[in-house]
Design an enzyme around this catalytic site. Structure first.
Site, PDB file in Angstrom:
ATOM      1  N   ASN A   3       0.922  -0.961   0.097  1.00 10.38           N
ATOM      2  CA  ASN A   3       0.105  -0.039   0.053  1.00 10.38           C
ATOM      3  C   ASN A   3       1.070   1.145   0.032  1.00 10.38           C
ATOM      4  O   ASN A   3       1.662   1.660   0.898  1.00 10.38           O
ATOM      5  CB  ASN A   3      -0.938  -0.160   1.173  1.00 10.38           C
ATOM      6  CG  ASN A   3      -2.119   0.839   1.414  1.00 10.38           C
ATOM      7  OD1 ASN A   3      -2.510   0.920   2.268  1.00 10.38           O
ATOM      8  ND2 ASN A   3      -2.626   1.204   0.221  1.00 10.38           N
ATOM      9  N   CYS A   6      -4.975   5.329   8.823  1.00 11.18           N
ATOM     10  CA  CYS A   6      -4.536   4.636   7.704  1.00 11.18           C
ATOM     11  C   CYS A   6      -3.355   3.505   8.436  1.00 11.18           C
ATOM     12  O   CYS A   6      -2.475   4.100   8.839  1.00 11.18           O
ATOM     13  CB  CYS A   6      -3.688   5.595   6.773  1.00 11.18           C
ATOM     14  SG  CYS A   6      -2.869   4.598   5.452  1.00 11.18           S
ATOM     15  N   ASN A  13     -11.906   4.325  11.166  1.00  9.11           N
ATOM     16  CA  ASN A  13     -12.618   4.358   9.779  1.00  9.11           C
ATOM     17  C   ASN A  13     -13.418   3.308   9.660  1.00  9.11           C
ATOM     18  O   ASN A  13     -13.523   2.291  10.293  1.00  9.11           O
ATOM     19  CB  ASN A  13     -11.664   4.537   8.819  1.00  9.11           C
ATOM     20  CG  ASN A  13     -10.461   3.465   8.607  1.00  9.11           C
ATOM     21  OD1 ASN A  13     -10.457   2.798   9.462  1.00  9.11           O
ATOM     22  ND2 ASN A  13      -9.626   3.619   7.735  1.00  9.11           N
ATOM     23  N   ARG A  58     -12.157   2.973   0.106  1.00 11.90           N
ATOM     24  CA  ARG A  58     -12.923   4.270  -0.055  1.00 11.90           C
ATOM     25  C   ARG A  58     -12.032   5.343  -0.544  1.00 11.90           C
ATOM     26  O   ARG A  58     -10.963   5.439   0.114  1.00 11.90           O
ATOM     27  CB  ARG A  58     -13.418   4.565   1.328  1.00 11.90           C
ATOM     28  CG  ARG A  58     -14.204   5.869   1.255  1.00 11.90           C
ATOM     29  CD  ARG A  58     -14.881   6.106   2.702  1.00 11.90           C
ATOM     30  NE  ARG A  58     -13.677   6.476   3.626  1.00 11.90           N
ATOM     31  CZ  ARG A  58     -14.068   7.006   4.765  1.00 11.90           C
ATOM     32  NH1 ARG A  58     -15.185   7.436   5.293  1.00 11.90           N
ATOM     33  NH2 ARG A  58     -12.979   7.180   5.734  1.00 11.90           N
ATOM     34  N   CYS A  83      -4.589  -2.944   2.999  1.00 13.43           N
ATOM     35  CA  CYS A  83      -5.094  -1.983   3.609  1.00 13.43           C
ATOM     36  C   CYS A  83      -5.051  -2.270   5.175  1.00 13.43           C
ATOM     37  O   CYS A  83      -5.411  -3.244   5.543  1.00 13.43           O
ATOM     38  CB  CYS A  83      -6.671  -1.490   3.442  1.00 13.43           C
ATOM     39  SG  CYS A  83      -7.393  -0.414   4.369  1.00 13.43           S
ATOM     40  N   THR A  90      -5.720  -0.936   8.151  1.00 12.47           N
ATOM     41  CA  THR A  90      -6.961  -0.787   9.072  1.00 12.47           C
ATOM     42  C   THR A  90      -8.091  -2.039   8.693  1.00 12.47           C
ATOM     43  O   THR A  90      -8.781  -2.767   9.539  1.00 12.47           O
ATOM     44  CB  THR A  90      -7.748   0.502   8.987  1.00 12.47           C
ATOM     45  OG1 THR A  90      -7.855   0.940   7.598  1.00 12.47           O
ATOM     46  CG2 THR A  90      -6.959   1.529   9.804  1.00 12.47           C
TER      47      THR A  90
END
Ligand SMILES: N[C@@H](CCC[C@H](N)C(=O)O)C(=O)O
Length: 333
Positions: free
Chosen positions: A13, A77, A165, A217, A225, A227
């Site tokens: 990422n 993040c 998030n 998102r 990702c 999280t």
């Protein structure tokens, strides 16, 4: 003005990091969003899954602001904060730091390498919440655990959690292109998730070993990702696929991390568990962006200096993951 840029990644990422502690560039909010959209566009100057701004904090070692490629600012993040953690550790000569983020302070510490010579950091992501208002999500079930979302799919069953998030996670057997359409629609229509959602598809490989694919998102499908892998590990424990208090191997398109869900079964059912995300923070290259004016058409990027040795070491981790899992047997995208 000339802005120093560090290209880095956590589990594939990838981000552009800008240090506003060592250099006060005086970036205003309009320029900040332009920097995000111009620098993350893969057809333009650099290309990334988002931008990390490292700033002074009133009470922590530093503050992180994270922006998705579409210019939206996110609460957290997980992969990015490992990179910020490493950056601030090196800046301050420390092995552990606390990073202020939009909703919580995140402790991060350097730990034993996940793979030989791959710099590894343990992030205390903290507690997830199963309350649908925390995402927010519109559903008749609160919490929404392992249930369909009729508006999105007649067959998949989702669990919703924020960390902090918003995430929705479905357990699947194979990764088919229609999963991307579902996630894309959830973020375009926003009838179920008014502020959008990070949607993950999780395959259980064996006990305490999973593969997670995430549509982020504000970005789209990414290599991983952080999280989402943390929320997915928590959901895997909640649904009985994995165990709390033992390392869960989370494979992804960009490599692998370990997650640890600290808690007991009753606590997990109430969302009372602290999740740790343990993975790499890798420097790819550094360069400089010349910004003669606010008009991005005049911006230019200088020569890149690559961190060749640490990139080679990370390639070793990816090759070893390739030997451990037979991705082609279930990943059809
Ligand atoms: N890649 C990140 C998550 C980035 C934010 C996300 N797209 C959102 O909008 O919530 C991670 O590693 O956690």
């Amino acid at each position: 003005m000339n802005i120093k840029l560090l290209k880095c990644h956590g589990s594939g990422n990838d981000f552009v990091l800008i240090d506003e502690i060592s250099n006060d560039y005086g970036i205003d909010e309009a320029l900040r969003v332009k920097l995000v959209t111009e620098l993350s566009d893969r057809g333009k100057l650099i290309g990334s899954d988002g931008l990390l701004f490292v700033q002074r904090s009133e009470h922590a070692d530093a503050r992180m602001r994270f922006f998705n490629t579409d210019g939206s600012e996110a609460e957290m993040c997980g992969n990015g904060v490992r990179c910020v953690g490493r950056y601030v550790c090196e800046l301050l000569g420390k092995d552990e730091v606390v990073i202020e983020t939009m909703k919580r302070d995140i402790p991060i510490r350097r730990v034993a390498d996940l793979f030989p010579n791959v710099p590894t950091f343990d992030v205390t992501i903290g507690e997830p919440s199963l309350a649908i208002a925390s995402l927010p999500m519109i559903s008749s079930a609160d919490p929404h655990i392992d249930r369909p979302i009729e508006e999105l799919s007649p067959t998949l069953r989702f669990t919703a959690a924020s960390i902090p998030n918003p995430h929705a996670i479905a357990v699947v057997d194979t990764f088919e292109p229609e999963l991307v359409d579902i996630a894309e629609r959830a973020n375009r229509e926003r009838t179920v998730f008014p502020r959008g959602v990070n949607m993950s598809f999780l395959k259980v490989l064996e006990r305490n070993s999973v593969f997670v694919l995430t549509y982020e998102r504000g970005v789209g499908i990414t290599n991983s990702c952080g999280t989402a892998m943390s929320a997915s590990s928590f959901v895997s424990c909640l649904l009985g696929h994995c165990d709390p208090n033992v390392p869960i191997k989370v494979y992804n398109k960009g490599g692998m991390v370990n997650c640890l869900v600290d808690g007991d079964a009753e606590g997990i059912a109430r969302g009372e568990a602290s999740v740790h995300l343990i993975g790499n923070a890798t420097w790819v290259f550094e360069t400089t962006l010349a910004v003669p004016s606010a008009d991005p058409s005049g911006w230019t990027v200088g020569e890149r200096t690559y961190f060749e040795e640490e990139n080679r070491q990370y390639d070793g981790l990816v090759a070893s993951v390739g030997r451990e899992i037979d991705l082609a047997s279930f990943y059809k995208l």
